[in-house]
Design a protein around this motif. Structure first.
Motif, short mmCIF file in Angstrom:
data_model
loop_
_atom_site.label_atom_id
_atom_site.label_comp_id
_atom_site.label_asym_id
_atom_site.label_seq_id
_atom_site.Cartn_x
_atom_site.Cartn_y
_atom_site.Cartn_z
N ALA A 117 -53.74 -48.29 50.93
CA ALA A 117 -54.66 -48.25 49.79
C ALA A 117 -55.52 -49.50 49.75
N ASP A 118 -55.07 -50.58 50.41
CA ASP A 118 -55.84 -51.82 50.44
C ASP A 118 -56.91 -51.83 51.51
N TYR A 119 -56.88 -50.88 52.42
CA TYR A 119 -57.72 -50.99 53.60
C TYR A 119 -59.22 -50.86 53.32
N GLY A 120 -59.58 -50.20 52.24
CA GLY A 120 -60.98 -50.15 51.86
C GLY A 120 -61.50 -51.54 51.52
N SER A 121 -60.70 -52.32 50.81
CA SER A 121 -61.09 -53.69 50.49
C SER A 121 -61.11 -54.56 51.72
N LEU A 122 -60.13 -54.39 52.59
CA LEU A 122 -60.09 -55.19 53.81
C LEU A 122 -61.31 -54.92 54.68
N ALA A 123 -61.76 -53.68 54.72
CA ALA A 123 -62.93 -53.33 55.53
C ALA A 123 -64.19 -53.97 55.00
N SER A 124 -64.17 -54.44 53.76
CA SER A 124 -65.35 -55.07 53.16
C SER A 124 -65.44 -56.56 53.45
N ARG A 130 -63.87 -54.54 59.25
CA ARG A 130 -64.39 -53.18 59.10
C ARG A 130 -64.13 -52.36 60.36
N SER A 131 -64.34 -52.96 61.53
CA SER A 131 -64.10 -52.26 62.79
C SER A 131 -62.62 -51.96 62.98
N LEU A 132 -61.77 -52.91 62.62
CA LEU A 132 -60.33 -52.74 62.76
C LEU A 132 -59.84 -51.53 61.96
N ILE A 133 -60.37 -51.37 60.75
CA ILE A 133 -59.94 -50.28 59.88
C ILE A 133 -60.60 -48.96 60.25
N LYS A 134 -61.93 -48.98 60.33
CA LYS A 134 -62.67 -47.71 60.48
C LYS A 134 -62.64 -47.14 61.89
N SER A 135 -62.27 -47.95 62.87
CA SER A 135 -62.11 -47.42 64.23
C SER A 135 -60.79 -46.70 64.40
N GLY A 136 -59.89 -46.89 63.45
CA GLY A 136 -58.55 -46.31 63.56
C GLY A 136 -57.56 -47.19 64.29
N GLU A 137 -58.01 -48.35 64.77
CA GLU A 137 -57.12 -49.23 65.52
C GLU A 137 -55.93 -49.68 64.67
N MET A 138 -56.18 -49.99 63.40
CA MET A 138 -55.10 -50.46 62.55
C MET A 138 -54.03 -49.38 62.38
N TYR A 139 -54.45 -48.13 62.32
CA TYR A 139 -53.48 -47.04 62.17
C TYR A 139 -52.69 -46.82 63.45
N ARG A 140 -53.32 -47.04 64.60
CA ARG A 140 -52.59 -46.94 65.86
C ARG A 140 -51.54 -48.05 65.96
N ILE A 141 -51.91 -49.24 65.49
CA ILE A 141 -50.95 -50.35 65.49
C ILE A 141 -49.80 -50.06 64.53
N ARG A 142 -50.13 -49.48 63.36
CA ARG A 142 -49.09 -49.10 62.40
C ARG A 142 -48.11 -48.12 63.03
N GLN A 143 -48.65 -47.13 63.74
CA GLN A 143 -47.79 -46.13 64.36
C GLN A 143 -46.88 -46.75 65.42
N GLN A 144 -47.43 -47.67 66.22
CA GLN A 144 -46.64 -48.34 67.24
C GLN A 144 -45.51 -49.15 66.63
N ASN A 145 -45.75 -49.69 65.44
CA ASN A 145 -44.74 -50.50 64.75
C ASN A 145 -43.93 -49.69 63.74
N LYS A 146 -44.13 -48.38 63.76
CA LYS A 146 -43.39 -47.46 62.88
C LYS A 146 -43.56 -47.82 61.41
N VAL A 147 -44.77 -48.22 61.07
CA VAL A 147 -45.12 -48.47 59.67
C VAL A 147 -45.90 -47.24 59.17
N ILE A 148 -45.26 -46.43 58.36
CA ILE A 148 -45.85 -45.15 57.94
C ILE A 148 -45.75 -45.01 56.43
N GLU A 149 -46.85 -44.63 55.81
CA GLU A 149 -46.87 -44.27 54.39
C GLU A 149 -47.23 -42.79 54.30
N HIS A 150 -46.51 -42.07 53.47
CA HIS A 150 -46.77 -40.64 53.29
C HIS A 150 -47.46 -40.42 51.95
#
Length: 447
Positions: A117-124, A130-150
């Motif tokens: 929920a914070d990632y919109g602010s981080l992208a600003s 902005r690239s880290l969030i909107k490219s999806g890279e941060m979500y790929r890193i989350r998945q690799q580290n098994k950090v998941i929010e449902h």
């Protein structure tokens, strides 16, 4: 997650930033619970210095030197001020290391503790964030580290969707879908896969898919299956999803199946099931995909069997007596009620549960005996019309039921939660919203 701790401090965003990203917030307080009338992400500021220090540290924070973590708070504050007050120069700056004093890796490790929920602010903050969030890279890193929010995404009004975070119990309104009247009024299916919410429907003479991306907070269209269909069974596992059965545009019941890869944006045709079926449900369990129940054959009879697809061997196997059934809604001759919904099923910790909406019961499937066992009751106010209008979904470690009282004109939807590992169903009311009491579509996104 850092519960109730200040991690970033920001100031009110200029209107230009608010327009660019509707997911921005005036403050970024990680995982704050609602208490004392305060909303999540509200922040109290100390009189001196303008920064609120964390009163506690999480296990992750304890692994950082105290001085280093304090410096992180200060270095995060500076780029935020810079981004808000001098955005143009910030975009032109070389910020490849995100926060230079602590380096990219440590920055990302800290960002993993933030709610998405914070990632919109981080992208600003600047171009690199902005690239880290909107490219999806941060979500790929989350998945690799098994950090998941449902999060739960559902629609109670045509073309309108809301998201609900069961941890912070926060509601978020999605942009309205921009489609024609034909799609608006057609039957629709939905599924979340990776960072996308897919909504399937009909547009004049063909099937169409709308895609909502959490990376851009926007809808798009244009995707197409290899074999377009509706009334299928589907489920997702991380960044892939499988779609099986359903009907083609001529109404023929299908046995075909295909796999969608959200990372590659590709569709792959899979081997066909042994039986054609529509109005079925799909789940992943023990790493395999299952299609459950539905209607099949030229006679349109209800199917009590399921089918299991092994992704490794790419083969199907029929599983007898896998459909939970709803004995109160069927005529009793094997013919389904014309208005009966597909099986309401959910998998939590590789255990299969179902909602018997006829008797308002929750059932659990025994893999050993292949029978369904009643384990408790559904929430009393979760009404439905032969299963329609009621959502029954797995959401991480929880089973989520979304519905509202029928026939009372309240127009209220309620989100109830049960954690199976804690014992028989005891439902906790997580949220209530005035948006109609009929759920048209519902999906859970875990990323």
């Amino acid at each position: 997650m850092l519960e109730g701790r200040s991690f970033l401090v920001s100031r009110t965003l200029p209107s230009s930033l608010e327009q660019e990203n509707k997911w921005t917030y005036t403050t970024c307080r990680v995982g704050a619970e609602v208490s004392n009338g305060k909303r999540p992400f509200e922040l109290d500021l100390e009189e001196e210095g303008g920064l609120r220090k964390a009163s506690k540290v999480s296990d992750h924070e304890e692994n950082l030197p105290r001085a280093q973590f304090d410096r992180l708070s200060l270095t995060l504050a500076a780029p935020i001020d810079h981004a808000y007050n001098q955005r143009q120069s910030s975009d032109q700056a070389d910020t490849s290391s995100l926060i230079p004093p602590i380096g990219r890796d440590l920055t990302i490790n800290c960002l993993l503790q933030c709610s998405r929920a914070d990632y919109g602010s981080l992208a600003s903050l600047n171009r690199s964030f902005r690239s880290l969030i909107k490219s999806g890279e941060m979500y790929r890193i989350r998945q690799q580290n098994k950090v998941i929010e449902h999060w739960v995404y559902f629609s109670c009004r045509l073309l309108e969707w809301v998201a609900f975070d069961p941890v912070t119990q926060r509601w978020m309104q999605l942009p309205r879908m921009n489609s024609n009247e034909c799609f608006m009024c057609s039957d629709k299916e939905s599924l979340a896969v990776g960072t996308e919410l897919l909504v399937f429907g009909k547009d004049l003479m063909s099937h169409v898919i709308y895609n909502y991306s959490i990376l851009t907070n926007s809808w798009s269209s244009g995707m197409s299956m290899n074999s377009p269909r509706c009334l299928f069974g589907s489920a997702s596992l991380g960044e892939i999803a499988i779609f099986a059965g359903g009907c083609d545009s001529q109404g023929n019941i299908l046995s075909s199946a295909e796999l969608y890869d959200s990372e590659k944006q590709t569709w792959v045709t899979l081997p066909s099931m042994s039986k054609p079926r529509k109005m079925c449900s799909g789940v992943f369990m023990d790493g395999k995909f299952y299609v459950i129940g539905g209607i099949g054959g030229s006679s349109g009879r209800a199917l009590s069997c399921g089918e299991e697809f092994d992704l490794k061997t790419r083969t199907w196997k029929e599983i007898p007596h896998m459909s939970p059934g709803n004995h109160g809604s069927s005529p009793g001759n094997g013919m389904p009620s014309p208005a009966e919904a597909p099986p309401l099923v959910a998998v939590v910790n590789n255990e299969l549960y179902a909602a018997d909406y006829a008797d308002m019961e929750v059932k659990k499937y025994s893999k050993e005996t292949r029978v369904w066992i009643t384990v408790g009751r559904l929430p009393e106010r979760a009404g439905s019309m032969n299963g329609w209008g009621l959502a029954f979904r797995a959401c991480g470690e929880r089973v989520i039921v979304i519905g509202g009282p029928r026939g009372q004109g309240e127009g209220i939807i309620e989100v109830n939660s049960w954690v199976p590992s804690e014992g028989p169903p005891e439902w906790r009311l997580l949220g209530r919203k005035q948006c109609g009491s009929f759920v048209y579509n519902c999906a859970v996104m875990g990323c």
